[in-house]
Write an enzyme that holds these catalytic residues in place. Structure first.
Site, short mmCIF file in Angstrom:
data_model
loop_
_atom_site.label_atom_id
_atom_site.label_comp_id
_atom_site.label_asym_id
_atom_site.label_seq_id
_atom_site.Cartn_x
_atom_site.Cartn_y
_atom_site.Cartn_z
N CYS A 178 6.42 -8.99 8.26
CA CYS A 178 6.05 -9.68 7.04
C CYS A 178 6.85 -10.97 6.82
CB CYS A 178 6.25 -8.74 5.85
SG CYS A 178 5.94 -9.52 4.26
N GLU A 212 4.88 -17.78 -4.71
CA GLU A 212 3.47 -18.11 -4.54
C GLU A 212 2.56 -17.07 -5.19
OE1 GLU A 212 3.70 -20.51 -0.33
OE2 GLU A 212 3.93 -18.36 -0.28
N GLY A 225 7.32 -9.82 -2.47
CA GLY A 225 8.22 -8.86 -3.10
C GLY A 225 7.71 -7.44 -3.17
N GLU A 226 8.64 -6.52 -3.46
CA GLU A 226 8.32 -5.10 -3.58
C GLU A 226 8.34 -4.76 -5.09
OE1 GLU A 226 7.27 -2.31 -1.98
OE2 GLU A 226 7.57 -1.49 -3.96
N CYS A 261 -3.73 -12.58 -6.81
CA CYS A 261 -2.69 -11.87 -6.06
C CYS A 261 -1.33 -12.38 -6.55
CB CYS A 261 -2.87 -12.13 -4.56
SG CYS A 261 -1.62 -11.35 -3.55
N CYS A 273 12.15 -10.55 -0.45
CA CYS A 273 11.99 -9.10 -0.49
C CYS A 273 13.12 -8.45 0.29
CB CYS A 273 10.65 -8.70 0.12
SG CYS A 273 10.34 -6.93 -0.01
N SER A 280 1.46 0.79 1.36
CA SER A 280 1.46 0.19 2.69
C SER A 280 1.90 1.24 3.69
CB SER A 280 2.42 -1.00 2.72
OG SER A 280 1.91 -2.04 1.93
N LEU A 281 0.97 1.74 4.48
CA LEU A 281 1.30 2.82 5.41
C LEU A 281 1.60 2.23 6.80
CD1 LEU A 281 1.40 5.96 5.10
CD2 LEU A 281 -0.69 5.96 6.47
N HIS A 282 0.61 1.61 7.38
CA HIS A 282 0.72 0.88 8.66
C HIS A 282 0.95 1.77 9.88
CE1 HIS A 282 0.61 -2.30 5.87
NE2 HIS A 282 1.90 -2.40 5.64
N SER A 310 0.72 -2.57 -5.12
CA SER A 310 0.96 -2.13 -3.75
C SER A 310 2.46 -1.94 -3.53
CB SER A 310 0.42 -3.19 -2.78
OG SER A 310 0.78 -2.86 -1.46
N CYS A 350 10.37 -5.61 6.10
CA CYS A 350 9.43 -5.10 7.10
C CYS A 350 9.33 -6.12 8.23
CB CYS A 350 8.06 -4.88 6.47
SG CYS A 350 8.12 -3.77 5.06
N ASN A 355 -2.15 -10.98 10.05
CA ASN A 355 -2.15 -12.43 9.91
C ASN A 355 -0.87 -12.97 10.54
OD1 ASN A 355 -4.61 -12.71 8.42
ND2 ASN A 355 -3.53 -11.75 6.71
N CYS A 362 -2.63 -12.19 3.36
CA CYS A 362 -1.65 -11.12 3.21
C CYS A 362 -0.48 -11.33 4.15
CB CYS A 362 -2.24 -9.78 3.63
SG CYS A 362 -3.52 -9.21 2.58
N1 SAH Z 1 5.73 -5.12 -1.00
C1 SAH Z 1 4.47 -4.54 -1.26
C2 SAH Z 1 3.45 -5.52 -1.76
C3 SAH Z 1 3.38 -6.84 -1.09
S1 SAH Z 1 2.84 -6.85 0.57
C4 SAH Z 1 3.95 -3.80 -0.05
O1 SAH Z 1 4.51 -3.95 1.04
O2 SAH Z 1 3.00 -3.04 -0.21
C5 SAH Z 1 1.08 -6.76 0.43
C6 SAH Z 1 0.34 -6.28 1.68
O3 SAH Z 1 0.34 -7.26 2.73
C7 SAH Z 1 1.00 -5.05 2.24
O4 SAH Z 1 0.09 -4.07 2.64
C8 SAH Z 1 1.71 -5.64 3.42
O5 SAH Z 1 2.07 -4.69 4.29
C9 SAH Z 1 0.70 -6.64 3.94
N2 SAH Z 1 1.22 -7.57 4.93
C10 SAH Z 1 2.49 -7.96 5.09
N3 SAH Z 1 2.60 -8.82 6.14
C11 SAH Z 1 1.36 -8.97 6.63
C12 SAH Z 1 0.80 -9.76 7.69
N4 SAH Z 1 1.55 -10.57 8.42
N5 SAH Z 1 -0.53 -9.68 7.93
C13 SAH Z 1 -1.31 -8.89 7.15
N6 SAH Z 1 -0.86 -8.14 6.14
C14 SAH Z 1 0.46 -8.18 5.87
FE1 SF4 Z 2 8.47 -6.62 1.29
FE2 SF4 Z 2 5.95 -5.71 1.25
FE3 SF4 Z 2 6.70 -7.68 2.94
FE4 SF4 Z 2 7.57 -5.20 3.34
S1 SF4 Z 2 5.43 -5.90 3.42
S2 SF4 Z 2 8.83 -7.08 3.46
S3 SF4 Z 2 7.83 -4.47 1.27
S4 SF4 Z 2 6.65 -7.79 0.72
#
Ligand code: SAH
Ligand code: SF4
Length: 360
Positions: free
Chosen positions: A132, A98, A172-173, A118, A125, A227-229, A204, A129, A303, A346
């Site tokens: 995600c 997508e 994806g990463e 985007c 991936c 992506s710190l979180h 990212s 995480c 989300n 996201c």
């Molecule tokens: N893999 C890379 C890039 C894709 S993810 C990464 O993790 O940075 C893009 C962004 O969306 C990241 O900051 C990710 O952490 C965030 N993301 C993932 N799942 C999400 C969710 N359910 N709600 C909001 N943001 C989310």
């Molecule tokens: Fe992969 Fe980024 Fe999702 Fe983590 S947040 S599973 S690195 S796409």
């Protein structure tokens, strides 16, 4: 189909060499590059400043297609989600990926009227995480440079818009598909093509340290988001398994190296998860982590993803977290929520590996 060379896989120099190798005049490379990225030709017959014979020859040796539009969904807020079907060499390698077109009334820093693309870099991936959607189905494969670059060109062609910004924040990463993503970014940056400047492309990453070091050394022409979180090692390891082998203190060192060398801030993405990382003590840890780091923080409301055990905090709590950091003098932005009604926001991409049926 298999032996055709995809021209979106070639950078400008490679394209010129390829075409002269096929007997074309020297300037044909640049002409075709303009057709691909400035005029966004859908097929060779449109390239009317090339001889008819050469266009015919091209169509026997090369291709411009890689993505097939499967479905397109438009959100009430104007966000459009494209689902692409990408054939592989064998039927079981067909990938569904997508991309999202996001109209921004204002971007996060208040700049008006812009379009952001985007992009995805992988089907699935491997980082898994826990919050995600992309990590839920089995990892399928890396995308080629052509498959990454074509997402921008095909969305521009379909929608008639011109993107001001590209964010590599889809499925994806990107660092886990290092070579193809790097090549795609350089093609997007090329002044003779889409001409997107370093500040207009943001990649990212979840923070793969070795890849990030290489990324700095290779000097990708992009800005960096991480992506710190969470700034707490235990919480981050629970959210992001890769934190165990890519620890926070080293991540900060690498990010500082980026900011020194590129003289650009790094964006820290921080999803707010109810009762997980949204408390005042979490904000405190984040503020301490950011001390002496040239950065801005992008807060993201979580989300929802079916089957995953997380919730978004209340608006009150979201605002309190943001204000707390602002009061500490940090640059903090709250990402606008876009396309939630069509699961294009996201972290909502690619939840199901195979779409059930065609709807558009
Ligand atoms: N893999 C890379 C890039 C894709 S993810 C990464 O993790 O940075 C893009 C962004 O969306 C990241 O900051 C990710 O952490 C965030 N993301 C993932 N799942 C999400 C969710 N359910 N709600 C909001 N943001 C989310
Ligand atoms: Fe992969 Fe980024 Fe999702 Fe983590 S947040 S599973 S690195 S796409």
């Amino acid at each position: 189909m298999k032996n055709l060379i995809n021209l979106y896989d070639q950078n400008r120099e490679e394209l010129a060499a390829l075409l002269t190798g096929w007997g074309a005049p020297k300037h044909a490379g640049l002409q075709v590059f303009h057709w691909l990225y400035q005029k966004k030709a859908g097929d060779f017959s449109a390239m009317t400043d090339l001889s008819k014979e050469f266009r015919e020859e091209l169509s026997t040796k090369a291709t411009l297609s890689s993505l097939k539009l499967h479905t397109k969904q438009e959100s009430q807020d104007g966000t459009i989600k494209y689902l692409w079907e990408i054939p592989g060499d064998f039927p079981d390698q067909t990938a569904f990926v997508e991309s999202v077109l996001i109209p921004m009334a204002r971007d996060e820093e208040g700049e008006p009227g812009r379009y952001t693309a985007c992009l995805s870099t992988q089907a699935g991936c491997r980082m898994k995480c826990t919050f995600c959607a992309t990590g839920v189905p089995k990892f399928k494969r890396n995308l080629s440079a052509a498959e990454i670059v074509s997402q921008v060109v095909f969305m521009e062609r379909d929608s008639g818009t011109k993107f001001n910004n590209v964010v590599v924040m889809g499925m994806g990463e990107p660092m886990d598909n290092y070579e193809h993503t790097q090549k795609a970014m350089r093609i997007l940056h090329d002044q003779e093509g889409l001409n997107l400047g370093r500040r207009r492309i943001t990649v990212s990453t979840s923070g793969l340290l070795d890849h990030m070091k290489r990324f700095i050394k290779d000097d990708w022409p992009v800005s960096l988001a991480v992506s710190l979180h969470s700034a707490d090692p235990d919480i981050r390891s629970k959210l992001m398994p890769i934190n165990r082998s890519n620890p926070l203190d080293q991540l900060r060192k690498v990010m500082r190296d980026f900011t020194y060398k590129r003289r650009l801030p790094v964006t820290l993405e921080y999803i707010l998860l109810k009762d997980v990382n949204d408390r005042p003590e979490d904000a405190d840890k984040l503020a301490a982590y950011c001390k002496d780091l040239l950065c801005k923080v992008n807060l993201i409301r979580y989300n929802p993803v079916p089957t995953l055990p997380f919730d978004s905090p209340s608006e009150e709590r979201v605002m309190a977290f943001k204000d707390y950091l602002r009061n500490k003098g940090m640059k903090v932005f709250l990402r606008e929520r876009k396309g939630v009604d069509i699961a294009a926001a996201c972290g909502q991409l690619g939840f199901t590996e195979k779409p059930a049926s065609k709807t558009a």
